[in-house]
Design a protein around this motif. Structure first.
Motif, mmCIF file in Angstrom:
data_model
loop_
_atom_site.group_PDB
_atom_site.id
_atom_site.type_symbol
_atom_site.label_atom_id
_atom_site.label_comp_id
_atom_site.label_asym_id
_atom_site.label_seq_id
_atom_site.Cartn_x
_atom_site.Cartn_y
_atom_site.Cartn_z
ATOM 1 N N GLN A 170 -10.164 -21.163 -12.460
ATOM 2 C CA GLN A 170 -9.176 -21.534 -11.444
ATOM 3 C C GLN A 170 -8.374 -22.743 -11.924
ATOM 4 O O GLN A 170 -8.397 -23.814 -11.332
ATOM 5 N N THR A 171 -7.676 -22.564 -13.024
ATOM 6 C CA THR A 171 -6.869 -23.621 -13.627
ATOM 7 C C THR A 171 -5.427 -23.140 -13.756
ATOM 8 O O THR A 171 -5.162 -21.937 -13.694
ATOM 9 N N PRO A 172 -4.481 -24.074 -13.922
ATOM 10 C CA PRO A 172 -3.071 -23.666 -14.048
ATOM 11 C C PRO A 172 -2.826 -22.655 -15.159
ATOM 12 O O PRO A 172 -2.061 -21.713 -14.981
ATOM 13 N N MET A 173 -3.484 -22.826 -16.311
ATOM 14 C CA MET A 173 -3.255 -21.931 -17.439
ATOM 15 C C MET A 173 -3.593 -20.487 -17.072
ATOM 16 O O MET A 173 -2.824 -19.554 -17.360
ATOM 17 N N TYR A 174 -4.734 -20.291 -16.417
ATOM 18 C CA TYR A 174 -5.147 -18.938 -16.052
ATOM 19 C C TYR A 174 -4.403 -18.419 -14.823
ATOM 20 O O TYR A 174 -4.288 -17.215 -14.632
ATOM 21 N N PHE A 175 -3.911 -19.332 -14.001
ATOM 22 C CA PHE A 175 -3.049 -18.938 -12.886
ATOM 23 C C PHE A 175 -1.759 -18.329 -13.424
ATOM 24 O O PHE A 175 -1.308 -17.277 -12.968
ATOM 25 N N PHE A 176 -1.163 -18.992 -14.413
ATOM 26 C CA PHE A 176 0.042 -18.454 -15.047
ATOM 27 C C PHE A 176 -0.264 -17.156 -15.793
ATOM 28 O O PHE A 176 0.531 -16.213 -15.781
ATOM 29 N N LEU A 177 -1.418 -17.104 -16.440
ATOM 30 C CA LEU A 177 -1.798 -15.914 -17.206
ATOM 31 C C LEU A 177 -1.963 -14.694 -16.288
ATOM 32 O O LEU A 177 -1.532 -13.591 -16.639
ATOM 33 N N SER A 178 -2.571 -14.887 -15.129
ATOM 34 C CA SER A 178 -2.749 -13.772 -14.201
ATOM 35 C C SER A 178 -1.400 -13.272 -13.681
ATOM 36 O O SER A 178 -1.194 -12.065 -13.525
ATOM 37 N N ASN A 179 -0.478 -14.194 -13.437
ATOM 38 C CA ASN A 179 0.870 -13.795 -13.017
ATOM 39 C C ASN A 179 1.589 -13.063 -14.134
ATOM 40 O O ASN A 179 2.304 -12.086 -13.889
ATOM 41 N N PHE A 180 1.388 -13.516 -15.356
ATOM 42 C CA PHE A 180 2.015 -12.855 -16.500
ATOM 43 C C PHE A 180 1.454 -11.450 -16.685
ATOM 44 O O PHE A 180 2.186 -10.508 -17.008
ATOM 45 N N SER A 181 0.158 -11.293 -16.468
ATOM 46 C CA SER A 181 -0.466 -9.972 -16.580
ATOM 47 C C SER A 181 0.084 -9.025 -15.522
ATOM 48 O O SER A 181 0.353 -7.847 -15.799
ATOM 49 N N PHE A 182 0.242 -9.526 -14.299
ATOM 50 C CA PHE A 182 0.820 -8.701 -13.235
ATOM 51 C C PHE A 182 2.261 -8.325 -13.569
ATOM 52 O O PHE A 182 2.691 -7.189 -13.331
ATOM 53 N N LEU A 183 3.007 -9.271 -14.144
ATOM 54 C CA LEU A 183 4.376 -9.002 -14.556
ATOM 55 C C LEU A 183 4.425 -7.907 -15.612
ATOM 56 O O LEU A 183 5.287 -7.010 -15.562
ATOM 57 N N GLU A 184 3.503 -7.932 -16.565
ATOM 58 C CA GLU A 184 3.465 -6.912 -17.614
ATOM 59 C C GLU A 184 3.175 -5.530 -17.036
ATOM 60 O O GLU A 184 3.740 -4.528 -17.479
ATOM 61 N N ILE A 185 2.292 -5.480 -16.043
ATOM 62 C CA ILE A 185 2.005 -4.204 -15.384
ATOM 63 C C ILE A 185 3.265 -3.656 -14.722
ATOM 64 O O ILE A 185 3.588 -2.463 -14.843
ATOM 65 N N CYS A 186 3.981 -4.539 -14.019
ATOM 66 C CA CYS A 186 5.224 -4.112 -13.358
ATOM 67 C C CYS A 186 6.262 -3.678 -14.384
ATOM 68 O O CYS A 186 6.954 -2.657 -14.203
ATOM 69 N N TYR A 187 6.375 -4.427 -15.475
ATOM 70 C CA TYR A 187 7.396 -4.168 -16.491
ATOM 71 C C TYR A 187 7.229 -2.779 -17.105
ATOM 72 O O TYR A 187 8.187 -1.994 -17.187
ATOM 73 N N VAL A 188 6.020 -2.470 -17.541
ATOM 74 C CA VAL A 188 5.809 -1.177 -18.204
ATOM 75 C C VAL A 188 5.854 -0.028 -17.206
ATOM 76 O O VAL A 188 6.214 1.099 -17.562
ATOM 77 N N THR A 189 5.493 -0.302 -15.941
ATOM 78 C CA THR A 189 5.502 0.752 -14.924
ATOM 79 C C THR A 189 6.928 1.190 -14.586
ATOM 80 O O THR A 189 7.150 2.328 -14.152
ATOM 81 N N VAL A 190 7.883 0.306 -14.796
ATOM 82 C CA VAL A 190 9.283 0.645 -14.524
ATOM 83 C C VAL A 190 9.808 1.684 -15.517
ATOM 84 O O VAL A 190 10.655 2.515 -15.164
ATOM 85 N N THR A 191 9.313 1.672 -16.753
ATOM 86 C CA THR A 191 9.884 2.527 -17.795
ATOM 87 C C THR A 191 8.950 3.631 -18.293
ATOM 88 O O THR A 191 9.369 4.779 -18.446
ATOM 89 N N ILE A 192 7.684 3.311 -18.555
ATOM 90 C CA ILE A 192 6.813 4.270 -19.240
ATOM 91 C C ILE A 192 6.500 5.519 -18.416
ATOM 92 O O ILE A 192 6.558 6.633 -18.963
ATOM 93 N N PRO A 193 6.148 5.427 -17.129
ATOM 94 C CA PRO A 193 5.869 6.668 -16.385
ATOM 95 C C PRO A 193 7.047 7.640 -16.383
ATOM 96 O O PRO A 193 6.848 8.864 -16.506
ATOM 97 N N ARG A 194 8.256 7.117 -16.251
ATOM 98 C CA ARG A 194 9.433 7.984 -16.288
ATOM 99 C C ARG A 194 9.574 8.639 -17.665
ATOM 100 O O ARG A 194 9.899 9.825 -17.779
ATOM 101 N N MET A 195 9.314 7.853 -18.718
ATOM 102 C CA MET A 195 9.391 8.384 -20.069
ATOM 103 C C MET A 195 8.329 9.448 -20.295
ATOM 104 O O MET A 195 8.588 10.478 -20.935
ATOM 105 N N LEU A 196 7.127 9.232 -19.760
ATOM 106 C CA LEU A 196 6.055 10.224 -19.884
ATOM 107 C C LEU A 196 6.427 11.527 -19.179
ATOM 108 O O LEU A 196 6.153 12.618 -19.689
ATOM 109 N N MET A 197 7.060 11.404 -18.021
ATOM 110 C CA MET A 197 7.483 12.602 -17.296
ATOM 111 C C MET A 197 8.539 13.373 -18.088
ATOM 112 O O MET A 197 8.511 14.603 -18.150
ATOM 113 N N ASP A 198 9.461 12.639 -18.708
ATOM 114 C CA ASP A 198 10.494 13.295 -19.508
ATOM 115 C C ASP A 198 9.893 13.984 -20.730
ATOM 116 O O ASP A 198 10.322 15.077 -21.115
#
Length: 259
Positions: free
Chosen positions: A42-70
């Protein structure tokens, strides 16, 4: 168009990208879960890291599922609204990633260069504001650029030589004056790419100078280890962005040779 130029490898590409996507989801979800349930993280570094991980999930979900469907259907059709929505989220999340990487660099700078003041400077309130600012700042830019681009008249071909709705291939389909849009893109690039990158470089410049002053080799190694993963992500992110968006286009290279 996606990967239509290599039809024999469609199912191989589908398997590869599906594996990559599931790996990204699993690894980042584990990071978020561990940083939430482990009191020691529960430190700032891991707080930022968890937000970054969530951002990465959102980022790839915007493009990869559509690409997989195509890849699976081999149709590659997308509606105008879905294309605009995808572009909007890509722009918003891309801007957020640039700002969040800068915030993480600042966190490492304070931790290494001002360790005695770290808990005071990077308190929970400040960290929350920095993360919220990173997420919110990308929203108006993504919406504005998407609205400007899709307000232009489209004519001629409706095919884009890409696997998702990105700004450059969409602008090629317009038959109106794109000068204002291109200027807006350059301004946004400076604000959300160049300025954060310069701030990251300055932060790491001061971090390296401070580490070099440490007399203990073990201390220097420990300080470098706390920054290495973030620095690798910065290099990968900005390196791929430079290759994708800042390399000379074929017609520009030809024009330069003619001149």
């Amino acid at each position: 168009m996606g990967f239509s130029d290599i039809p024999n490898l469609q199912w191989i590409l589908f398997g590869v990208f599906l594996f990559i996507y599931l790996t990204i989801l699993m690894c980042n979800s584990i990071i978020i879960l561990i940083t939430r349930i482990n009191p020691a993280l529960q430190t700032p570094m891991y707080f930022f890291l968890s937000n970054f991980s969530f951002l990465e999930i959102c980022y790839v979900t915007v493009t990869i599922p559509r690409m997989l469907m195509d890849l699976c259907t081999q149709k590659g059709n997308i509606s105008l609204l879905a294309c605009a929505t995808q572009m909007c989220f890509v722009l918003m999340l891309g801007g957020t990633e640039c700002l969040l990487l800068t915030v993480m660099a600042y966190d490492r700078y304070v931790a290494i260069c001002h360790p005695l003041r770290y808990c005071l400077v990077m308190n929970h309130r400040v960290c929350t504001k920095l993360v919220a600012g990173s997420w919110i700042s990308g929203v108006p830019v993504g919406i504005r650029h998407t609205y400007q681009i899709f307000s232009l008249p489209f004519c001629g071909s409706n095919r884009i030589n890409h696997f998702f709705c990105d700004v450059p291939p969409i602008l090629k389909l317009t038959c109106g004056d794109t000068f204002v849009n291109e200027i807006s893109v350059y301004v946004a690039t400076v604000i959300f790419l160049l300025v954060p990158f310069l701030l990251i470089v300055v932060s790491y410049g001061k971090i390296i100078c401070n580490i070099m002053k440490l007399s203990s080799a073990r201390g220097r190694a420990k300080a470098f280890s706390t920054c290495s993963s973030h620095l690798i992500v910065v290099v990968l992110f900005y390196g791929t962005a430079t290759i994708a968006y800042l390399q000379p286009k074929p017609h520009q290279a030809v024009k330069g040779q003619e001149n």
